[in-house]
Design a protein around this motif. Structure first.
Motif, short mmCIF file in Angstrom:
data_model
loop_
_atom_site.label_atom_id
_atom_site.label_comp_id
_atom_site.label_asym_id
_atom_site.label_seq_id
_atom_site.Cartn_x
_atom_site.Cartn_y
_atom_site.Cartn_z
N THR A 144 10.72 -21.55 -9.41
CA THR A 144 10.22 -22.93 -9.41
C THR A 144 9.09 -23.09 -8.40
OG1 THR A 144 11.93 -23.46 -7.81
CG2 THR A 144 12.43 -23.93 -10.12
N GLU A 145 8.64 -21.97 -7.82
CA GLU A 145 7.51 -21.98 -6.89
C GLU A 145 6.91 -20.57 -6.90
OE1 GLU A 145 8.68 -21.65 -2.67
OE2 GLU A 145 10.69 -22.27 -3.29
N PRO A 146 5.72 -20.38 -6.31
CA PRO A 146 5.14 -19.04 -6.27
C PRO A 146 6.09 -18.02 -5.66
CG PRO A 146 3.49 -20.65 -5.69
CD PRO A 146 4.80 -21.40 -5.79
N ILE A 147 5.87 -16.75 -6.02
CA ILE A 147 6.81 -15.69 -5.68
C ILE A 147 6.13 -14.62 -4.82
CG2 ILE A 147 8.25 -13.83 -6.65
CD1 ILE A 147 8.54 -15.69 -9.17
N PHE A 148 6.81 -14.26 -3.74
CA PHE A 148 6.36 -13.18 -2.85
C PHE A 148 7.04 -11.89 -3.31
CE2 PHE A 148 7.37 -10.46 0.75
CZ PHE A 148 6.19 -10.38 1.48
N MET A 149 6.25 -10.82 -3.42
CA MET A 149 6.83 -9.54 -3.82
C MET A 149 6.60 -8.49 -2.76
SD MET A 149 5.86 -6.82 -6.80
CE MET A 149 4.77 -5.90 -5.74
N SER A 150 7.65 -7.73 -2.44
CA SER A 150 7.45 -6.55 -1.61
C SER A 150 8.07 -5.35 -2.31
CB SER A 150 8.05 -6.74 -0.22
OG SER A 150 9.42 -7.06 -0.29
N LEU A 151 7.40 -4.22 -2.15
CA LEU A 151 7.86 -2.96 -2.70
C LEU A 151 8.89 -2.41 -1.73
CD1 LEU A 151 6.95 -1.23 -5.14
CD2 LEU A 151 5.31 -0.13 -3.60
N ALA A 152 10.08 -2.07 -2.21
CA ALA A 152 11.11 -1.54 -1.31
C ALA A 152 10.82 -0.07 -1.03
CB ALA A 152 12.48 -1.70 -1.95
N ILE A 153 10.58 0.22 0.23
CA ILE A 153 10.23 1.58 0.63
C ILE A 153 11.50 2.36 0.91
CG2 ILE A 153 8.82 2.98 2.18
CD1 ILE A 153 7.06 0.93 0.96
N GLY A 154 11.65 3.48 0.26
CA GLY A 154 12.80 4.34 0.49
C GLY A 154 12.42 5.52 1.37
N PRO A 155 13.37 6.41 1.60
CA PRO A 155 13.10 7.56 2.47
C PRO A 155 11.95 8.44 1.99
CG PRO A 155 15.44 7.37 2.05
CD PRO A 155 14.75 6.41 1.13
N ASN A 156 11.66 8.39 0.71
CA ASN A 156 10.55 9.21 0.22
C ASN A 156 9.21 8.47 0.30
OD1 ASN A 156 12.29 11.34 -0.40
ND2 ASN A 156 12.79 10.39 -2.37
N GLY A 157 9.22 7.33 0.99
CA GLY A 157 7.98 6.59 1.12
C GLY A 157 7.71 5.73 -0.09
N ALA A 158 6.48 5.24 -0.18
CA ALA A 158 6.14 4.29 -1.24
C ALA A 158 5.96 5.00 -2.58
CB ALA A 158 4.87 3.55 -0.87
N LEU A 159 6.21 4.25 -3.64
CA LEU A 159 6.02 4.74 -5.00
C LEU A 159 4.56 5.12 -5.20
CD1 LEU A 159 7.07 4.98 -7.98
CD2 LEU A 159 6.29 2.62 -8.25
N ASP A 160 4.35 6.25 -5.85
CA ASP A 160 3.00 6.68 -6.15
C ASP A 160 2.79 6.54 -7.66
OD1 ASP A 160 0.51 7.83 -6.17
OD2 ASP A 160 1.27 9.89 -6.04
N CYS A 161 2.19 5.46 -8.08
CA CYS A 161 2.00 5.23 -9.53
C CYS A 161 0.67 4.54 -9.76
CB CYS A 161 3.14 4.37 -10.09
SG CYS A 161 2.91 3.97 -11.83
N TRP A 162 -0.26 5.25 -10.35
CA TRP A 162 -1.58 4.68 -10.64
C TRP A 162 -1.48 3.66 -11.76
CZ3 TRP A 162 -5.95 3.62 -8.64
CH2 TRP A 162 -7.08 3.36 -9.44
N ASP A 163 -0.75 3.99 -12.82
CA ASP A 163 -0.65 3.08 -13.96
C ASP A 163 0.60 2.21 -13.88
OD1 ASP A 163 -3.02 3.36 -15.35
OD2 ASP A 163 -2.35 5.21 -16.31
#
Ligand SMILES: *[C@@H]1O[C@H](CO)[C@@H](O)[C@H](O)[C@H]1NC(C)=O
Ligand SMILES: *[C@@H]1O[C@H](CO)[C@@H](O)[C@H](O)[C@H]1NC(C)=O
Ligand SMILES: *[C@@H]1O[C@H](CO)[C@@H](O)[C@H](O)[C@H]1NC(C)=O
Ligand SMILES: *[C@@H]1O[C@H](CO)[C@@H](O)[C@H](O)[C@H]1NC(C)=O
Ligand SMILES: *[C@@H]1O[C@H](CO)[C@@H](O)[C@H](O)[C@H]1NC(C)=O
Ligand SMILES: *[C@@H]1O[C@H](CO)[C@@H](O)[C@H](O)[C@H]1NC(C)=O
Ligand SMILES: CC(=O)N[C@H]1CO[C@H](CO)[C@@H](O)[C@@H]1O
Length: 351
Positions: free
Chosen positions: A175-194
């Motif tokens: 019902t309002e704008p949404i904040f998104m954060s990527l959950a970082i795991g032990p292997n670091g951030a997701l690596d995805c170009w597409d």
């Protein structure tokens, strides 16, 4: 007074090929598994006549269940001839005869579109081009209502992977704008170009972003919805907060716990009044161990609280004098830093 307009179409014959007339991809050609070649042929460079100016629109309408992989080949020869590429996220690039290093492909997610404008000047210079569009399956996933109160909004997109779709997506609506954060795991951030994040729903996209362009900074939608597209099988955890919740913090990020391996994180108070929070989520099971807290500041005001960091959160642990390790029989909690410099480590219960 009579104005007579006579349109004369001259079909030039160049090396046996009929000149281009800006034919667009037909709706009937947009189907899973189909490949379309622009302007014909089967992927080889095709000559472009002089005075050509055409905008090719490449889209993947929602009812077709497709996404498109687009390959552009540059065979421009004339110094004034060019190709203007406008990607689905609004990025533009003008390609000239000397341009090298064009991306090996572009992507169009479901219900988005990109354009490729091909322009030649009055003198035929032997310029050529070719666009190959491959339509693949894109599986639009669930529409989830943002939870409120003490419930954390989180999702691992790898749970949607079906082994046959190029893309899988999930949409959260609030019902309002949404904040998104990527959950970082032990292997670091997701690596995805597409991988892509849409401000909006699949059918009502306010704007498309490449995940790589937003994953390392705070991201808030302008609409009240967010859609995330993944094209990889890797863990892809996101945590979402209504903006009224996230805006209280100068820093808000999220961590994904895994068993056995501790994930270390550090928080500090950069200036008086600086408020930071970390949302810690065990995506796979229940139970989080905080194995270590090391305080570096002379005094420390920091807490573990229930749920997302919100007024309705309750304090679970005062970190200034907590004994470690500490077991939380929970799927998630938040660490709130009011005035402290410290490190902590978290992992999932072994099961
Ligand atoms: C690009 O155009 C310039 C000027 O006409 C010409 O000298 C050059 O050979 C062209 N390059 C290519 C790769 O066609
Ligand atoms: C906490 O959550 C409740 C329920 O979602 C919401 O009404 C309230 O505005 C939130 N408080 C803050 C400070 O974000
Ligand atoms: C699409 O999203 C915009 C931005 O949130 C909103 O203003 C508009 O009403 C939506 N349109 C439809 C048809 O839902
Ligand atoms: C924050 O902590 C520092 C020392 O760790 C202390 O000097 C300072 O007064 C504290 N600020 C507030 C607002 O409590
Ligand atoms: C709850 O949120 C309101 C509005 O942001 C804020 O003024 C108030 O200080 C918060 N209360 C607590 C107990 O954190
Ligand atoms: C930790 O410190 C807080 C505030 O100083 C105090 O209220 C609480 O009783 C202490 N807890 C323990 C276990 O010492
Ligand atoms: C082992 C480890 O520390 N892994 C990650 C924990 O989370 C941070 C993000 O805060 C990552 O940068 C680390 O790679």
């Amino acid at each position: 007074m009579y104005l007579t307009t006579t349109v004369v179409l001259i079909l030039a014959i160049i090396g046996g090929t009929v000149a281009l007339d800006c034919t667009q991809i037909l709706d009937s050609e947009i189907r899973i598994g189909n490949t379309v070649f622009i302007p014909g042929g089967s992927g080889e460079l095709q000559p472009i006549p002089a005075n050509f100016n055409c905008v090719y629109t490449i889209k993947a309408p929602i009812y077709t269940g497709t996404a498109a992989i687009v390959t552009l080949k540059n065979g421009l020869r004339g110094v004034n001839d060019y190709i203007l590429v406008t990607e689905q996220d609004g990025h533009t690039k003008t390609i000239y005869n000397r341009t090298t290093g064009i991306p090996d492909h572009y992507t169009v997610i479901t219900a988005a579109e990109m354009t490729i404008q091909v322009v030649t000047r009055s003198v035929f210079m032997g310029s050529k081009f070719s666009i190959t569009v491959q339509y693949q399956s894109s599986n639009v996933g669930p529409n989830i209502q943002m939870k409120t109160g003490g419930d954390m909004n989180f999702f691992d997109l790898s749970t949607l992977r079906d082994g046959r779709s190029l893309f899988n997506s999930v949409t959260f609506v609030g019902t309002e704008p949404i904040f998104m954060s990527l959950a970082i795991g032990p292997n670091g951030a997701l690596d995805c170009w597409d991988c892509f994040v849409v401000d909006g729903t699949v059918s009502n996209q306010t704007r498309v972003y490449r995940l790589d362009d937003i994953s390392m900074r705070p991201f808030v939608t302008t609409s009240n919805a967010i859609t995330i597209f993944t094209s990889v099988d890797d863990f892809f955890g996101v945590v979402l907060n209504p903006v009224s919740e996230s805006s209280k913090f100068q820093s808000l990020y999220s961590l994904a716990t895994v068993p056995v391996e501790d994930n270390e994180s550090a928080m500090r108070t950069f200036y008086p009044g600086f408020l930071g929070a970390a949302e810690v989520v065990n995506f796979d099971s229940t139970g989080i161990i905080m194995s270590r807290v090391t305080i570096m500041s002379p005094t420390c005001e920091a807490y573990v609280v229930s749920g997302p960091p919100n007024n309705s959160s309750t304090v679970l642990l005062d970190l200034s004098n907590a004994t470690m390790p500490h077991n939380f029989d929970l799927k998630y909690f938040s660490v709130i830093n009011k005035n402290c410099t410290f490190e902590f480590e978290v992992r999932s219960y072994n099961d």
